[in-house]
Design a protein around this motif. Structure first.
Motif, PDB file in Angstrom:
ATOM      1  N   SER A 213       5.096   3.589   9.193  1.00 21.23           N
ATOM      2  CA  SER A 213       4.243   4.321  10.329  1.00 21.23           C
ATOM      3  C   SER A 213       2.581   4.646   9.371  1.00 21.23           C
ATOM      4  O   SER A 213       2.400   4.164   8.485  1.00 21.23           O
ATOM      5  CB  SER A 213       4.703   6.271   9.697  1.00 21.23           C
ATOM      6  N   ASP A 214       1.524   5.165  10.310  1.00 16.84           N
ATOM      7  CA  ASP A 214       0.657   5.462  10.147  1.00 16.84           C
ATOM      8  C   ASP A 214       0.746   6.139   8.704  1.00 16.84           C
ATOM      9  O   ASP A 214      -0.670   6.135   7.980  1.00 16.84           O
ATOM     10  CB  ASP A 214       0.143   6.141  11.278  1.00 16.84           C
ATOM     11  N   ALA A 215       1.060   7.545   8.308  1.00 13.98           N
ATOM     12  CA  ALA A 215       1.152   8.054   7.360  1.00 13.98           C
ATOM     13  C   ALA A 215       1.607   7.372   5.854  1.00 13.98           C
ATOM     14  O   ALA A 215       0.820   7.471   4.673  1.00 13.98           O
ATOM     15  CB  ALA A 215       2.160   9.158   7.324  1.00 13.98           C
ATOM     16  N   GLN A 216       2.209   5.837   5.860  1.00 11.12           N
ATOM     17  CA  GLN A 216       2.900   4.601   5.395  1.00 11.12           C
ATOM     18  C   GLN A 216       1.967   4.081   4.307  1.00 11.12           C
ATOM     19  O   GLN A 216       1.415   3.542   3.825  1.00 11.12           O
ATOM     20  CB  GLN A 216       4.019   4.225   5.254  1.00 11.12           C
ATOM     21  N   ILE A 217       0.859   3.432   6.073  1.00 16.80           N
ATOM     22  CA  ILE A 217       0.370   2.670   6.052  1.00 16.80           C
ATOM     23  C   ILE A 217      -1.037   3.511   5.348  1.00 16.80           C
ATOM     24  O   ILE A 217      -1.867   3.192   4.500  1.00 16.80           O
ATOM     25  CB  ILE A 217      -0.350   2.216   7.437  1.00 16.80           C
ATOM     26  N   ASN A 218      -1.679   4.596   5.419  1.00 15.29           N
ATOM     27  CA  ASN A 218      -3.048   5.114   4.841  1.00 15.29           C
ATOM     28  C   ASN A 218      -1.982   5.899   2.912  1.00 15.29           C
ATOM     29  O   ASN A 218      -3.549   5.528   2.383  1.00 15.29           O
ATOM     30  CB  ASN A 218      -2.507   6.775   5.582  1.00 15.29           C
ATOM     31  N   GLN A 219      -1.297   5.444   3.084  1.00 15.40           N
ATOM     32  CA  GLN A 219      -0.520   5.941   1.319  1.00 15.40           C
ATOM     33  C   GLN A 219      -0.600   4.422   1.277  1.00 15.40           C
ATOM     34  O   GLN A 219      -1.302   4.884  -0.381  1.00 15.40           O
ATOM     35  CB  GLN A 219       0.685   5.996   1.552  1.00 15.40           C
ATOM     36  N   LEU A 220      -0.880   3.686   1.236  1.00 13.03           N
ATOM     37  CA  LEU A 220      -0.910   2.005   0.992  1.00 13.03           C
ATOM     38  C   LEU A 220      -2.202   2.009   0.386  1.00 13.03           C
ATOM     39  O   LEU A 220      -1.916   1.966  -0.688  1.00 13.03           O
ATOM     40  CB  LEU A 220      -0.456   1.634   1.825  1.00 13.03           C
ATOM     41  N   PHE A 221      -3.163   2.081   1.354  1.00 19.43           N
ATOM     42  CA  PHE A 221      -4.330   1.817   1.426  1.00 19.43           C
ATOM     43  C   PHE A 221      -4.891   2.679   0.277  1.00 19.43           C
ATOM     44  O   PHE A 221      -5.924   2.330  -0.340  1.00 19.43           O
ATOM     45  CB  PHE A 221      -5.279   1.814   2.595  1.00 19.43           C
ATOM     46  N   GLN A 222      -4.328   4.247   0.071  1.00 15.58           N
ATOM     47  CA  GLN A 222      -4.739   4.862  -0.272  1.00 15.58           C
ATOM     48  C   GLN A 222      -4.583   4.279  -1.955  1.00 15.58           C
ATOM     49  O   GLN A 222      -5.280   5.132  -2.982  1.00 15.58           O
ATOM     50  CB  GLN A 222      -4.404   5.849  -0.333  1.00 15.58           C
ATOM     51  N   ALA A 223      -3.483   3.794  -2.408  1.00 16.57           N
ATOM     52  CA  ALA A 223      -2.862   3.875  -3.402  1.00 16.57           C
ATOM     53  C   ALA A 223      -3.746   3.045  -3.478  1.00 16.57           C
ATOM     54  O   ALA A 223      -4.070   2.409  -5.425  1.00 16.57           O
ATOM     55  CB  ALA A 223      -1.199   3.066  -3.459  1.00 16.57           C
TER      56      ALA A 223
END
Length: 83
Positions: A14-24
Motif C-alpha cells: 500500500s501507499d501507506a506501507q511504501i511511505n512508512q518504508l521510505f520514512q524508516a
C-alpha cells in the motif's frame, strides 16, 4: 513511475506501507531492512529489486523525491551507517 515503487505496488504494498518504508529508510535504515522482509514480496522479486537498486542507486533518490521526502536524511543515515 519509479521502478522501485512499481515493484512494490505490483506486490500490493500500500501507499501507506511504501511511505512508512521510505520514512524508516531516512530515519533508521536497519529498521527499513526489517520492514522489507515483512512485506511479503517473493524472494525472486525481492532479489530483482535489490539488484535494480545496486545497479542504479539513483533510483532511491528518485523514489524519495517522488514520495516528497527529504533525501538529505537518506544521505545522513547512510553516513551514520558507514561510521
Amino acid at each position: 513511475m519509479n521502478p522501485i515503487l512499481a515493484i512494490l505496488k505490483e506486490h500490493n504494498v500500500s501507499d501507506a506501507q511504501i511511505n512508512q518504508l521510505f520514512q524508516a529508510m531516512t530515519d533508521n535504515p536497519m529498521m527499513a531492512m526489517g520492514m522489507i522482509g515483512q512485506l511479503g514480496i517473493q524472494p525472486e522479486k525481492l532479489q530483482q529489486l535489490m539488484a535494480l537498486v545496486m545497479q542504479n542507486p539513483a533510483l532511491i533518490k528518485e523514489a524519495v523525491d517522488e514520495l516528497g521526502l527529504d533525501f538529505s536524511k537518506v544521505e545522513a543515515a547512510k553516513a551514520q551507517l558507514q561510521n
